[in-house]
Scaffold this motif. Structure first.
Motif, PDB file in Angstrom:
ATOM      1  N   ASP A 195      11.335   9.353   5.321  1.00 47.75           N
ATOM      2  CA  ASP A 195      10.429  10.273   5.996  1.00 47.75           C
ATOM      3  C   ASP A 195       9.201  10.544   5.130  1.00 47.75           C
ATOM      4  O   ASP A 195       8.069  10.617   5.636  1.00 47.75           O
ATOM      5  N   HIS A 196       9.432  10.709   3.846  1.00 46.84           N
ATOM      6  CA  HIS A 196       8.326  10.958   2.924  1.00 46.84           C
ATOM      7  C   HIS A 196       7.531   9.685   2.638  1.00 46.84           C
ATOM      8  O   HIS A 196       6.297   9.705   2.573  1.00 46.84           O
ATOM      9  N   GLU A 197       8.234   8.581   2.491  1.00 48.02           N
ATOM     10  CA  GLU A 197       7.593   7.340   2.055  1.00 48.02           C
ATOM     11  C   GLU A 197       6.608   6.780   3.069  1.00 48.02           C
ATOM     12  O   GLU A 197       5.689   6.042   2.699  1.00 48.02           O
ATOM     13  N   GLN A 198       6.778   7.109   4.345  1.00 46.48           N
ATOM     14  CA  GLN A 198       5.857   6.565   5.342  1.00 46.48           C
ATOM     15  C   GLN A 198       4.493   7.242   5.327  1.00 46.48           C
ATOM     16  O   GLN A 198       3.566   6.802   6.008  1.00 46.48           O
ATOM     17  N   HIS A 199       4.357   8.293   4.536  1.00 46.04           N
ATOM     18  CA  HIS A 199       3.062   8.949   4.363  1.00 46.04           C
ATOM     19  C   HIS A 199       2.348   8.359   3.144  1.00 46.04           C
ATOM     20  O   HIS A 199       2.980   8.101   2.118  1.00 46.04           O
ATOM     21  N   ARG A 239      -3.780   6.681   9.337  1.00 45.02           N
ATOM     22  CA  ARG A 239      -4.621   5.630   8.764  1.00 45.02           C
ATOM     23  C   ARG A 239      -3.798   4.426   8.329  1.00 45.02           C
ATOM     24  O   ARG A 239      -4.339   3.447   7.810  1.00 45.02           O
ATOM     25  N   LYS A 240      -2.484   4.476   8.537  1.00 43.21           N
ATOM     26  CA  LYS A 240      -1.604   3.390   8.084  1.00 43.21           C
ATOM     27  C   LYS A 240      -1.217   2.530   9.265  1.00 43.21           C
ATOM     28  O   LYS A 240      -0.571   2.989  10.217  1.00 43.21           O
ATOM     29  N   MET A 241      -1.594   1.260   9.226  1.00 43.36           N
ATOM     30  CA  MET A 241      -1.208   0.324  10.278  1.00 43.36           C
ATOM     31  C   MET A 241       0.239  -0.089  10.086  1.00 43.36           C
ATOM     32  O   MET A 241       0.667  -0.409   8.977  1.00 43.36           O
ATOM     33  N   ILE A 242       1.014  -0.046  11.169  1.00 40.81           N
ATOM     34  CA  ILE A 242       2.441  -0.343  11.102  1.00 40.81           C
ATOM     35  C   ILE A 242       2.752  -1.560  11.966  1.00 40.81           C
ATOM     36  O   ILE A 242       2.415  -1.574  13.150  1.00 40.81           O
TER      37      ILE A 242
END
Length: 245
Positions: A195-199, A239-242
């Motif tokens: 949960d934290h790492e995806q930020h 701003r993170k493309m997944i």
């Protein structure tokens, strides 16, 4: 501190982001009238954070025009001026669109979106007198969605537009901005590493992250040249493309 002795209304103040904003404004020397439908939550807030008469509670529904008008009137009568209004209260009805009743759709719109119109209508004249500011609490759901959140997302997108519309209409005396929080851990629940790492910043947000931004945008000395804007506060999530692999 430049917010010392300034008077603010904060809605949805009994918990979560609203509570954090209330505490931040008090910490910076402001006075707050905290509005919520949660009477027990407001009582707990006032009991825990009594600040020499600088915090008062108002039990009311932001979707009811008479309650909004009464809140503005009480604040003005108690303090003589209103320097800022934070429209934070919000609800979500997470249901498939074919199961969402028209009444529930309208309830979400009235609470999340119409409150800002009502506070601008009734509080705008008082804000003009003080060269005050409004802050609307939108969401990154204004720009991206999960399934079954149509009513919530629609209101948050509406707040994005309403912020710049009100900024034009209430100018030059009143500044109007919005914040768009991402994932904020308002419940204090224990989260997973993923949960934290995806930020991008490596963590999920906390209510204080929004509160600090709110106090900045309400401060005419610090943010006096900012109006009609929506500040995204999401740890970089949007701003993170997944991509799926």
């Amino acid at each position: 501190m430049s917010l010392t002795d300034k008077t603010f209304i904060v809605t949805g103040a009994a918990s979560g982001i609203g509570r954090a904003i209330t505490l931040r404004l008090l910490a910076e020397g402001g006075r707050v009238l905290a509005m919520d439908t949660d009477e027990a939550g407001l009582d707990a807030l006032c009991k825990d954070e009594a600040k020499n008469g600088r915090l008062a509670a108002f039990v009311g529904d932001v979707a009811r025009e008479s309650d909004v008008a009464a809140c503005v009137r009480r604040t003005a009568e108690s303090h003589g001026a209103i320097d800022g209004i934070v429209c934070n209260a919000g609800i979500m009805k997470r249901l498939p669109v074919e199961e969402l009743s028209y009444e529930d759709w309208h309830k979400v719109l009235d609470v999340n979106l119409s409150q800002s119109f009502l506070f601008a209508k009734h509080g705008g004249p008082k804000l003009r007198e003080t060269n005050g500011a409004m802050l609307l609490v939108s969401s990154t759901r204004a720009f991206m969605s999960e399934a079954d959140t149509e009513s919530y997302s629609a209101t948050k997108g509406g707040l994005f537009a309403l912020a710049h519309s009100l900024a034009v209409s209430l100018s030059p005396e009143v500044r109007v901005n919005a914040v768009a929080p991402g994932w904020i851990n308002v419940s204090g629940e224990e989260l997973r590493p993923v949960d934290h790492e995806q930020h991008l910043v490596g963590r999920v947000g906390e209510p204080d992250d929004i509160a600090h931004a709110a106090s900045f945008l309400l401060d005419n000395e610090k943010a006096g040249f900012i109006t009609g804007q929506t500040l995204v506060i999401d740890g970089g999530m949007t701003r993170k493309m997944i991509y799926a692999h």
